[in-house]
Write an enzyme that holds these catalytic residues in place. Sequence first.
Site, PDB file in Angstrom:
ATOM      1  N   CYS A   1       0.860  -1.179   0.000  1.00 53.76           N
ATOM      2  CA  CYS A   1       0.000   0.000   0.000  1.00 53.76           C
ATOM      3  C   CYS A   1       0.896   1.229   0.000  1.00 53.76           C
ATOM      4  CB  CYS A   1      -0.927   0.024   1.205  1.00 53.76           C
ATOM      5  SG  CYS A   1      -2.372   1.090   0.899  1.00 53.76           S
TER       6      CYS A   1
ATOM      7  N   CYS B   1      -0.132   4.183   1.782  1.00 57.20           N
ATOM      8  CA  CYS B   1      -0.498   5.152   2.830  1.00 57.20           C
ATOM      9  C   CYS B   1       0.585   5.391   3.881  1.00 57.20           C
ATOM     10  CB  CYS B   1      -1.817   4.769   3.485  1.00 57.20           C
ATOM     11  SG  CYS B   1      -1.860   3.110   4.154  1.00 57.20           S
TER      12      CYS B   1
ATOM     13  N   CYS C   1      -4.081   5.933   0.410  1.00 57.55           N
ATOM     14  CA  CYS C   1      -3.552   4.660  -0.094  1.00 57.55           C
ATOM     15  C   CYS C   1      -3.184   4.718  -1.571  1.00 57.55           C
ATOM     16  CB  CYS C   1      -4.560   3.545   0.161  1.00 57.55           C
ATOM     17  SG  CYS C   1      -4.950   3.345   1.920  1.00 57.55           S
TER      18      CYS C   1
ATOM     19  N   LYS D   1     -12.199  -5.224   2.346  1.00 54.73           N
ATOM     20  CA  LYS D   1     -11.621  -4.415   3.420  1.00 54.73           C
ATOM     21  C   LYS D   1     -12.532  -3.226   3.666  1.00 54.73           C
ATOM     22  CE  LYS D   1      -7.571  -1.707   4.659  1.00 54.73           C
ATOM     23  NZ  LYS D   1      -6.197  -1.319   4.315  1.00 54.73           N
TER      24      LYS D   1
ATOM     25  N   ARG E   1      -2.990   3.088  12.739  1.00 57.77           N
ATOM     26  CA  ARG E   1      -2.606   4.355  12.102  1.00 57.77           C
ATOM     27  C   ARG E   1      -1.684   5.167  12.993  1.00 57.77           C
ATOM     28  NH1 ARG E   1      -8.382   5.603   9.167  1.00 57.77           N
ATOM     29  NH2 ARG E   1      -8.288   3.755   7.828  1.00 57.77           N
TER      30      ARG E   1
ATOM     31  N   ARG F   1     -11.139   7.314   4.263  1.00 59.35           N
ATOM     32  CA  ARG F   1     -10.912   6.296   3.231  1.00 59.35           C
ATOM     33  C   ARG F   1     -12.227   5.712   2.678  1.00 59.35           C
ATOM     34  NH1 ARG F   1      -5.615   6.327   4.255  1.00 59.35           N
ATOM     35  NH2 ARG F   1      -4.658   5.287   6.056  1.00 59.35           N
TER      36      ARG F   1
ATOM     37  N   LYS G   1     -11.400  -8.160   6.213  1.00 57.29           N
ATOM     38  CA  LYS G   1     -10.761  -7.322   7.228  1.00 57.29           C
ATOM     39  C   LYS G   1     -11.655  -6.168   7.603  1.00 57.29           C
ATOM     40  CE  LYS G   1      -6.879  -4.284   7.735  1.00 57.29           C
ATOM     41  NZ  LYS G   1      -5.919  -3.473   7.072  1.00 57.29           N
TER      42      LYS G   1
ATOM     43  N   TYR H   1      -2.047  -9.824  15.808  1.00 58.61           N
ATOM     44  CA  TYR H   1      -0.924  -9.345  16.629  1.00 58.61           C
ATOM     45  C   TYR H   1      -0.747 -10.219  17.866  1.00 58.61           C
ATOM     46  CZ  TYR H   1      -1.693  -5.415  13.541  1.00 58.61           C
ATOM     47  OH  TYR H   1      -1.865  -4.643  12.413  1.00 58.61           O
TER      48      TYR H   1
HETATM   49  C1  PBG Z   1      -2.775  -0.062   4.876  1.00 60.78           C
HETATM   50  C2  PBG Z   1      -3.283  -0.972   5.938  1.00 60.78           C
HETATM   51  C3  PBG Z   1      -4.048  -0.645   7.058  1.00 60.78           C
HETATM   52  C4  PBG Z   1      -4.186  -1.831   7.785  1.00 60.78           C
HETATM   53  C5  PBG Z   1      -3.545  -2.810   7.060  1.00 60.78           C
HETATM   54  N1  PBG Z   1      -3.014  -2.268   5.912  1.00 60.78           N
HETATM   55  C6  PBG Z   1      -4.567   0.653   7.533  1.00 60.78           C
HETATM   56  C7  PBG Z   1      -5.607   1.362   6.795  1.00 60.78           C
HETATM   57  O1  PBG Z   1      -6.115   0.909   5.770  1.00 60.78           O
HETATM   58  O2  PBG Z   1      -5.913   2.468   7.248  1.00 60.78           O
HETATM   59  C8  PBG Z   1      -4.885  -1.962   9.095  1.00 60.78           C
HETATM   60  C9  PBG Z   1      -4.265  -2.972  10.003  1.00 60.78           C
HETATM   61  C10 PBG Z   1      -4.721  -2.897  11.411  1.00 60.78           C
HETATM   62  O3  PBG Z   1      -5.519  -2.030  11.834  1.00 60.78           O
HETATM   63  O4  PBG Z   1      -4.269  -3.755  12.162  1.00 60.78           O
HETATM   64  N2  PBG Z   1      -3.736   0.249   3.911  1.00 60.78           N
HETATM   65 ZN    ZN Z   2      -3.244   2.036   2.704  1.00 54.84          ZN
END
Ligand code: PBG
Ligand code: ZN
Length: 327
Positions: free
Chosen positions: A122, A124, A132, A197, A207, A219, A250, A315
Amino acid sequence: MVATFPALRLRRMRRTEPIRRMVRETALAPGDLVYPMFVVHGRSVRREIESMPGCFHLSPDEAVREAEEALGLGVPAVLLFGIPASKDSVGSEAYAEDGVVQLAVRAIKAELPELVVITDVCLCEYTDHGHCGIVVGGQVDNDRSLELIARTARSHAEAGADMVAPSDMMDGRVGAIRSSLDEGGLRDVPIMSYAAKYASAFFGPFRVAAESAPQFGDRKGYQMDPANVREAMREIEMDIQEGADAIMVKPALPYLDVIARARDRFDLPLAAYSVSGEYAMLKAAAQNGWLDERNAVLEALTGIKRAGADIILTYHAKDAARWLRAS
Ligand code: PBG
Ligand code: ZN
């Protein structure tokens, strides 16, 4: 004759632990888990992330040690996120040969060739605006973002990543990444797409960890509306048509129905990402003594598996693996 109470007693099969074990329908194992890690530049850096107690910003050398520990506990894979040295409007470090993820992939694969190293693809974390993709006229431009996302995936694979996982939610990115990998002679590198997602508040702690909050807007123009499940099936279908090798839902816990429907409908390996907010909630409650951490974590992960996930990104992976081995 149909047995019913008092002849029928469902409690009989719950009477002892050995019996319960025999009739258990879902078996969670360390081999189901993927451990996400945050890598930063430098040496011997191991800084705890405030919003995610027990998770760290790790320099490549420390990432090797952390990955080795996970592997030793039976966790077969890690997922890497990078925090770059600097950010710009086009996310240059995302696809730089000496980008932090590229360095970490090389370091980990050199020491632990059998560990599956997956990279989050990604922009971002690398863009100064925190979106992103590429921003044109205040909007995230889908088609212009594709080229840079595909370049990022290819750069990760060239560094030795075993699998790439695009999380940007641009339309067409799986196809763009597949073409880019194939052109680069990386035909055997699979794509695990973050297919469904959602625009979730549960990414909050991540973040903070990745310093990737959007600097304007949100987003919702590219991540999915939390209210939609039929649309999730279309997102997954589209990614499969473009060549995804595994699909992901997700977050996980607030979206178990999406996982279950995806499991019913598609035969690809299905992953679920139990995100930072899910982790932080359990950690915070456990730290306050309000929940038993071990039991709550294993129950949550078992629920995600029961809903239909083959692979769980979490995690808690190291802790869960340790608990599962001890039980
Ligand atoms: C990047 C990304 C994100 C997460 C995984 N890849 C953040 C987002 O989309 O803002 C979130 C992972 C998490 O919260 O554990 N795009
Ligand atoms: Zn991203």
